[in-house]
Design an enzyme around this catalytic site. Structure first.
Site, PDB file in Angstrom:
ATOM      1  CB  SER A 185      -4.123   3.641  -2.384  1.00  0.00           C
ATOM      2  OG  SER A 185      -4.100   5.178  -1.705  1.00  0.00           O
TER       3      SER A 185
ATOM      4  CE1 TYR B  67       0.926   3.378  -0.543  1.00  0.00           C
ATOM      5  CE2 TYR B  67      -0.476   4.944  -0.883  1.00  0.00           C
ATOM      6  CZ  TYR B  67      -0.299   3.978  -0.416  1.00  0.00           C
ATOM      7  OH  TYR B  67      -1.512   2.961   0.144  1.00  0.00           O
TER       8      TYR B  67
END
Ligand code: NAD
Length: 260
Positions: free
Chosen positions: A142, A155
């Site tokens: 990501s 995350y």
């Protein structure tokens, strides 16, 4: 293009993973798909992919929070479809809260699914890839592997970890016919992002459309979501002969987010 190859794609019952499954089945790959689904949903999805693309597609129900189930995913795939040529670690979950309010069980789950699962599947898949001197590993990272956003501590930590994992696996296997790379998207319209848009809309008294516009304007200079099909096309490229000397790299597909 990938006929006679076997691919395992984690988290492929939804979103980006489902797009990857479509693309790799479309390229002629035998597939093991995985993700949270009822037996009926899993069978319907495998059946649809099998018939649409004329390839073998099996569903494996491994819950990637659990290390043993990550290993079973790889062992069962090898037993049922033969040696794994392509491993795509895609499954991921999200939880949004400030650090001091972040529930420890959410931290554990996000680190398990978004980071540790990739370690366990790679660890299990590597010996056979090394024996055959062939393998492509693609980790879906990501932009949050490069930069942070508030309220996403687990995350962001997991995605930074994926980039490190990718580099070490690449270096240790650089002369063994195995590549390992990461694709690092910005915002992609999937259920994972849809939930964040809905939460923002409720909190700021906005319509979903206004919340979407706000989210994109904050981060992505192009003002657009990255398309699932574009991520899948990039993953196919990373698994093609043209990418055989690309390894250890993490590629932002992020509309300019990390250029800022
Ligand atoms: P999604 O919610 O649509 O899909 C996630 C998939 O992971 C589903 O198939 C789900 O069943 C599976 N999954 C979740 N927990 C699991 C578990 N314990 N065991 C097995 N499978 C599990 O999400 P998505 O947006 O398609 O995300 C896919 C990947 O892309 C994730 O790694 C995510 O971090 C990454 N990503 C997404 C975006 C985005 O904007 N959507 C941006 C950058 C990176």
């Amino acid at each position: 293009m990938l006929h006679d190859q076997t691919a395992v794609i984690t988290g492929s019952t939804s979103g980006i993973g489902l797009g990857l499954a479509e693309a790799f089945a479309g390229a002629g790959c035998r597939l093991v798909i995985n993700g949270i689904a009822t037996p009926e949903e899993a069978e319907a999805l495998s059946h649809r992919l099998r018939h649409k693309h004329g390839v073998e597609v099996l569903y494996h129900p491994a819950d990637l929070v659990d290390a043993e189930q990550c290993v079973s995913l790889i062992r069962d795939a090898e037993r049922q479809l033969g040696p794994i040529d392509i491993l795509i670690n895609n499954a991921g979950i999200q939880h949004v809260a400030p650090v001091e309010q972040f529930p420890p069980d959410r931290w554990d789950a996000i680190i398990a699914v978004n980071l540790s699962a990739a370690f366990h599947t790679i660890r299990a898949a590597l010996p056979s890839m090394q024996q055959r001197s062939r393998g492509c590993i693609v980790n879906i990272g990501s932009v949050h592997g490069f930069v942070a956003s508030i309220n996403k501590v687990a995350y962001v930590a997991a995605k930074h970890g994926i980039i490190g994992l990718t580099k070490v696996v690449a270096l240790e296997n650089a002369n063994r016919g195995i590549t390992c790379n990461a694709i690092c998207p910005g915002f992609v319209m999937t259920p994972l992002v849809q939930k964040q848009i809905e939460a923002r809309a409720i909190e700021a008294h906005l319509s979903n459309e206004e919340a979407t516009g706000q989210l994109l304007r904050e981060k992505e200079p192009t003002g657009r979501f990255t398309a699932i099909e574009d991520i899948a096309a990039f993953a196919l490229f990373l698994c093609s002969p043209a990418a055989s000397n690309i390894t250890g790299a993490s590629f932002p597909l992020d509309g300019g987010w990390t250029a800022q």
